[in-house]
Scaffold this motif. Structure first.
Motif, mmCIF file in Angstrom:
data_model
loop_
_atom_site.group_PDB
_atom_site.id
_atom_site.type_symbol
_atom_site.label_atom_id
_atom_site.label_comp_id
_atom_site.label_asym_id
_atom_site.label_seq_id
_atom_site.Cartn_x
_atom_site.Cartn_y
_atom_site.Cartn_z
ATOM 1 N N LEU A 166 -93.121 -12.239 -22.087
ATOM 2 C CA LEU A 166 -92.529 -13.147 -23.152
ATOM 3 C C LEU A 166 -91.397 -12.159 -23.505
ATOM 4 N N SER A 167 -91.570 -10.853 -23.661
ATOM 5 C CA SER A 167 -90.421 -9.999 -24.110
ATOM 6 C C SER A 167 -89.392 -9.738 -23.428
ATOM 7 N N ILE A 168 -89.678 -9.470 -22.065
ATOM 8 C CA ILE A 168 -88.575 -9.094 -21.023
ATOM 9 C C ILE A 168 -88.245 -10.296 -20.104
ATOM 10 N N GLN A 169 -88.888 -11.212 -20.063
ATOM 11 C CA GLN A 169 -88.602 -12.489 -19.333
ATOM 12 C C GLN A 169 -88.281 -12.311 -17.922
ATOM 13 N N GLN A 170 -88.445 -11.293 -17.254
ATOM 14 C CA GLN A 170 -88.250 -11.079 -15.875
ATOM 15 C C GLN A 170 -89.308 -10.188 -15.403
ATOM 16 N N ASP A 171 -89.612 -9.867 -14.071
ATOM 17 C CA ASP A 171 -90.447 -9.065 -13.360
ATOM 18 C C ASP A 171 -90.221 -7.751 -13.955
ATOM 19 N N PRO A 172 -91.360 -7.063 -14.385
ATOM 20 C CA PRO A 172 -91.329 -5.678 -14.959
ATOM 21 C C PRO A 172 -91.486 -4.870 -13.779
ATOM 22 N N THR A 173 -91.428 -3.523 -14.144
ATOM 23 C CA THR A 173 -91.601 -2.525 -13.385
ATOM 24 C C THR A 173 -93.263 -2.293 -13.140
ATOM 25 N N PRO A 174 -93.683 -1.589 -12.340
ATOM 26 C CA PRO A 174 -95.216 -1.744 -12.075
ATOM 27 C C PRO A 174 -95.877 -1.259 -13.387
ATOM 28 N N ASP A 175 -95.483 -0.482 -14.099
ATOM 29 C CA ASP A 175 -96.240 0.242 -15.310
ATOM 30 C C ASP A 175 -96.401 -0.891 -16.306
ATOM 31 N N LEU A 176 -95.411 -1.820 -16.371
ATOM 32 C CA LEU A 176 -95.543 -2.797 -17.427
ATOM 33 C C LEU A 176 -96.004 -4.036 -16.946
ATOM 34 N N ASN A 177 -96.536 -4.096 -15.737
ATOM 35 C CA ASN A 177 -97.199 -5.301 -15.331
ATOM 36 C C ASN A 177 -98.460 -5.638 -16.186
ATOM 37 N N PRO A 178 -98.756 -6.734 -16.441
ATOM 38 C CA PRO A 178 -99.797 -7.207 -17.279
ATOM 39 C C PRO A 178 -101.289 -6.587 -16.899
ATOM 40 N N ASP A 179 -101.505 -6.562 -15.358
ATOM 41 C CA ASP A 179 -102.641 -6.108 -15.014
ATOM 42 C C ASP A 179 -102.752 -4.713 -15.073
ATOM 43 N N THR A 180 -101.472 -3.993 -14.981
ATOM 44 C CA THR A 180 -101.670 -2.438 -15.162
ATOM 45 C C THR A 180 -102.209 -2.030 -16.629
ATOM 46 N N LEU A 181 -101.184 -3.137 -17.465
ATOM 47 C CA LEU A 181 -101.506 -2.661 -18.998
ATOM 48 C C LEU A 181 -102.998 -2.925 -19.392
ATOM 49 N N GLY A 182 -103.640 -3.897 -18.642
ATOM 50 C CA GLY A 182 -105.075 -4.478 -18.949
ATOM 51 C C GLY A 182 -105.786 -2.968 -18.501
ATOM 52 N N ALA A 183 -105.635 -2.582 -17.380
ATOM 53 C CA ALA A 183 -106.321 -1.462 -16.818
ATOM 54 C C ALA A 183 -106.328 -0.271 -17.717
ATOM 55 N N LEU A 184 -104.972 -0.029 -18.259
ATOM 56 C CA LEU A 184 -104.832 0.992 -19.120
ATOM 57 C C LEU A 184 -105.720 0.920 -20.361
ATOM 58 N N SER A 185 -105.504 0.025 -20.771
ATOM 59 C CA SER A 185 -106.296 -0.608 -22.121
ATOM 60 C C SER A 185 -107.835 -0.186 -22.131
ATOM 61 N N SER A 186 -108.324 -0.520 -20.849
ATOM 62 C CA SER A 186 -109.909 -0.437 -20.330
ATOM 63 C C SER A 186 -110.125 1.277 -20.384
ATOM 64 N N LEU A 187 -109.193 1.874 -19.810
ATOM 65 C CA LEU A 187 -109.420 3.206 -19.649
ATOM 66 C C LEU A 187 -109.490 3.903 -21.192
ATOM 67 N N MET A 188 -108.484 3.627 -21.868
ATOM 68 C CA MET A 188 -108.230 4.280 -23.152
ATOM 69 C C MET A 188 -109.464 3.899 -24.006
ATOM 70 N N LEU A 189 -110.058 2.668 -23.768
ATOM 71 C CA LEU A 189 -111.255 2.154 -24.588
ATOM 72 C C LEU A 189 -112.414 3.199 -24.158
ATOM 73 N N ALA A 190 -112.612 3.118 -22.902
ATOM 74 C CA ALA A 190 -113.926 4.013 -22.138
ATOM 75 C C ALA A 190 -113.867 5.628 -22.708
ATOM 76 N N GLN A 191 -112.392 6.221 -22.815
ATOM 77 C CA GLN A 191 -112.327 7.518 -23.254
ATOM 78 C C GLN A 191 -112.671 7.525 -24.731
ATOM 79 N N GLY A 192 -112.289 6.619 -25.392
ATOM 80 C CA GLY A 192 -112.379 6.580 -26.831
ATOM 81 C C GLY A 192 -113.841 6.648 -27.094
ATOM 82 N N GLN A 193 -114.603 5.926 -26.254
ATOM 83 C CA GLN A 193 -116.213 5.733 -26.283
ATOM 84 C C GLN A 193 -116.781 7.371 -25.935
#
Length: 841
Positions: A166-193
């Motif tokens: 919604l913010s950039i309204q066009q295809d992002p770079t791979p690091d800003l792909n929603p799937d990539t961001l979801g994976a990074l969020s899960s990694l950060m949560l696992a490392q926090g645990q």
């Protein structure tokens, strides 16, 4: 060490934030009477950005506060300036792309404040992960900080996942792909645990608690591993990430089994203890095999020692049956690690640099309020001036008050005429009007030139975009120009219509000036010259008549009405009310602004009494005109009905005086109108120029990426070798070819008879072109640097207006004569004795 993973940073590029932001604030917030000076704040923001984007590469906790401060400023600024209107070409490179041998990395350039905010937020989470990963797990403060930062990073990546498109309204770079961001969020949560597991071990918590924490952490790493191994994601990560995550999953499972074995030992469940220890030791070995490194090495040694001791005790003392690992009870779960929501502000001592700027909603409400206010003021002033003009016209037709000033029979000019002539001379007379009229075309031309140049920039940018879109087809992925310039085009058309209306109003002013030129010229002369120009004569001596006395009283009432109207007009122009605080209060209280209701209520309180005075003044004038006409009829009867040339001339002079005053006001308003319009158009042109520069930068980046993408393409496969080159029997059957004339070497043929492309320095040459013909170089050229004509107010008193490059040459052009190679290309044999078949080119 805990071998924690940290997310790489996005690399920024330097941008000019100062000029576009100054232009935007000037165009949206500044007016001629209320300029907004935010230069110091803009310069501070630019310095803060430069400090924040490069300080992140110093991976210390102190760097976080700096980038927090810049992000908070962006969030605050975005509420006051529409994100898409700040035309700054923000360029950010992909965080995970390492580039190629050509030194290029995937990047994206977008002229939007929202895109800058997204990239800064990504780097905040990346820096948080780096700072957290660098903390010692043997230190209590370090564990607490790492746990907090990993949870915050998980929250930021989760927030970006849901908002980035919604913010950039066009295809992002791979690091800003929603799937990539979801994976990074899960990694950060696992490392926090995992940090909570280390904290529990460090604090010597109960074995059952550590087992539950580690068991839940194993589940989080398992879910993370599934996401990271998806086909669309696994090519993004560093090569050791997936093995590390897989090893962590097994290692944390081993830890949970080890601590649960201690629970079993305390409960004298020797058989289950041995089962869990065996499973734990096997899992530790699996973790080492997956990751190529050891995790929790001390616990691994303890598990092996405990297993040896437990087996010995069971063999000699307990003799318990060893159950299968699948039959034992599952270990419980405990998850203190959470995805922390994004909070505002992030910095501890946030101070808004742009406190003078109001939020966008308040600014829009104030603009709408000003429109309503201006409409009321212009309407009421227009009614007053129209009534005054009507009154002056009636008095001039009756030759009042001059007619009652010459009734003494003298030949001198009436005092009222002399007074009017004196006023005209003091205000500059005919020369002043002529000067102002001569200046109007120059002011008009200046505004037309600015608008024409603005249209030219928009047209050139669109032509360049259309040409490149046609050349690259679907590979030209950026947003089409017509979608981005709708507002610019709409505002340009409105400005064009305003200028056209001004041209028509100028004609009305000139026509009025020409019709009264002679009278104004006479009034501009000296009293003696004026007296000489007025015919001699006198009217009957009726100085002491009742009609003259009545007319003189009525003329005093006329002057009183005019004085009252001057006061009313001044109050209408100067009346004000602090709607800014009203709208801010409504926004903070209700979260929204009901502008129509608030504006109507306020305008009614401020302008209601003045509107009533206007109505009363107009109604009073109607009765006054009726009495003047009656008294004048009686005066004519007493004086006689004859009308001399002298009286007609004085009527002409009275009308010329009134026309002079109207023309002078109109021309002053017209000059102010054109000057104010110039400021608006310059601000509009600056915004368009910023947009074109941002699009030019974006275009050059995309062209660069497409060119490098073409250079990295693998060469086409070699053609299949004919069978007679390898089969000796077939080779014997092939008769020798007859001698043929000498021909230049021929390129290898594809099955369809089309020559394969020749490769020169790793870049394909188009079909049908020579190897010596270079690609056409694309070198972009340098960047080029309202009123109603029929009313009494030709020019508005305030304004409420709305806030190229040639395509690259095509391929397949004929090379110049003599550009073909004189020698055979390297890699081909010399011309055979029998020659080559005719060249298909």
């Amino acid at each position: 060490m805990a071998e924690l993973l940290s997310v790489p940073l996005k690399k920024p590029s330097e941008v000019d934030l100062v000029t576009p932001l100054k232009n935007l604030i000037q165009s949206r917030y500044s007016t001629a009477d209320k300029p907004e000076d935010c230069n110091e704040a803009i310069n501070d923001l630019s310095k803060l950005r430069n400090n924040a984007i490069w300080k992140t590469f110093e991976k210390y906790e102190s760097s976080l506060e700096i980038i927090y401060g810049y992000y908070d400023q962006l969030v605050s600024l975005e509420t006051k300036i529409p994100a898409q209107e700040l035309q700054v070409p923000f360029k950010w490179k992909d965080a995970f792309d390492k580039g190629s041998i050509f030194g290029s990395r995937i990047s994206l350039t977008i002229a939007s404040l929202s895109y800058e905010k997204v990239c800064i937020l990504f780097n905040i989470a990346a820096l948080q992960s780096a700072v957290a990963a660098s903390q010692s797990v043997e230190n209590d403060d370090g564990l607490k900080l790492a746990a907090k930062l990993f949870q915050q990073a998980a929250g930021i990546f989760s927030h970006l996942k849901s908002t980035v498109m919604l913010s950039i309204q066009q295809d992002p770079t791979p690091d800003l792909n929603p799937d990539t961001l979801g994976a990074l969020s899960s990694l950060m949560l696992a490392q926090g645990q995992e940090i909570f597991v280390h904290k529990a071990i460090h604090d010597n918590m109960k074995d059952s608690i550590v087992a539950k924490l580690a068991s839940q952490c194993e589940d989080l790493y398992g879910e993370c591993l599934k996401i990271f191994q998806r086909e669309n994601l696994k090519h993004i990560w560093d090569k050791d990430w997936i093995p590390t995550i897989a090893g962590k999953q097994a290692a944390l499972h081993a830890v949970s089994e080890f601590y649960q074995s201690l629970v079993c030992k305390n409960s004298k469940l020797i058989g289950e203890e041995i089962t869990r220890l065996e499973h734990s030791v096997a899992l530790f070995q699996t973790a080492s095999q997956r990751a190529g490194k050891n995790f929790f090495q001390e616990l691994q040694h303890k598990a092996q020692r405990n297993l040896n001791d437990a087996k010995k005790d069971n063999d000699f003392i307990y003799h318990e049956r060893i159950p299968d690992i699948k039959s034992v009870d599952p270990i419980g779960k405990a998850q203190p690690a959470k995805v922390l929501p994004l909070t505002q502000p992030m910095s501890q001592n946030f101070k808004d640099l742009f406190t003078e700027l109001v939020p966008v909603a308040v600014h829009q409400a104030l603009a709408a309020y000003d429109v309503r206010k201006t409409e009321i003021v212009n309407t009421e002033i227009g009614r007053l001036r129209e009534s005054t003009t009507t009154l002056n016209g009636i008095l001039a037709s009756l030759n009042l008050p001059a007619a009652i000033e010459v009734t003494d029979g003298g030949s001198a000019l009436p005092p009222s005429i002399l007074e009017k002539a004196n006023v005209v001379s003091q205000l500059g007379g005919i020369n002043e009007l002529e000067r102002m009229i001569r200046e109007l075309p120059d002011a008009l031309k200046r505004n037309q030139d600015i608008l024409d140049e603005t249209d030219r920039m928009l047209n050139e940018e669109k032509q360049a975009d259309d040409s490149l879109r046609q050349q690259f087809k679907e590979r030209w992925t950026r947003t089409p120009s017509e979608k981005l310039t709708e507002m610019f085009r709409s505002n340009g058309a409105k400005y064009r219509q305003i200028i056209n209306n001004a041209v028509e109003a100028d004609k009305v002013v000139r026509e009025k000036f020409e019709s009264h030129r002679d009278g104004i010229t006479l009034l501009s002369k000296s009293p003696s010259e004026l007296e000489a120009a007025v015919p001699q004569g006198s009217s009957g001596n009726v100085t002491n008549s009742s009609s003259v006395t009545m007319l003189r009283q009525l003329m005093e009432e006329v002057e009183t009405i005019k004085a009252e109207r001057d006061v009313i007009e001044s109050e209408l122009k100067n009346a004000s009310f602090d709607m800014k605080s009203t709208f801010l209060s409504a926004l903070s209280k209700d979260g929204a602004i009901t502008e129509p209701a608030l504006s109507v209520e306020s305008l009614g309180q401020v302008y209601g009494p003045l509107q009533k005075q206007v109505r009363e003044s107009i109604a009073k004038q109607e009765g006054l005109i009726e009495r003047i006409q009656q008294a004048h009829s009686q005066f004519v009867q007493e004086r006689g009905s004859t009308t001399s040339g002298r009286e007609s001339k004085m009527c002409q002079l009275a009308a010329a005086h009134d026309a002079f005053r109207d023309l002078l006001n109109n021309l002053k308003e017209g000059t102010k109108f054109y000057n104010d319009l110039t400021q608006l158009l310059v601000a509009f042109q600056n915004k368009v120029s910023d947009y074109c520069f941002a699009r030019k930068t974006e275009k050059e980046e995309l062209l660069k990426d497409l060119t490098q993408e073409s250079s990295r393409q693998a060469p086409l496969p070699a053609p299949t070798q004919p069978s007679y080159h390898t089969d000796p029997d077939v080779k014997k059957e092939v008769p020798p070819r007859p001698p043929q004339p000498s021909q230049p070497p021929q390129a290898p043929q594809a099955p369809g008879g089309v020559p394969y492309p020749v490769y020169v320095q790793g870049m394909p040459v188009p079909y049908g072109a020579s190897a010596s013909t270079p690609y056409p170089a694309y070198v972009p050229p340098p960047m080029p640097q309202g009123y109603n004509p029929y009313g009494t107010m030709p020019y508005p008193s305030s304004y409420n207006y709305p806030g190229g490059f040639p395509a690259a040459p095509g391929y397949g052009q004929q090379p110049p004569p003599g550009s073909y190679p004189q020698q055979p290309p390297s890699g081909y044999s010399q011309q055979p004795q029998g020659g080559y078949p005719p060249n298909p080119w």
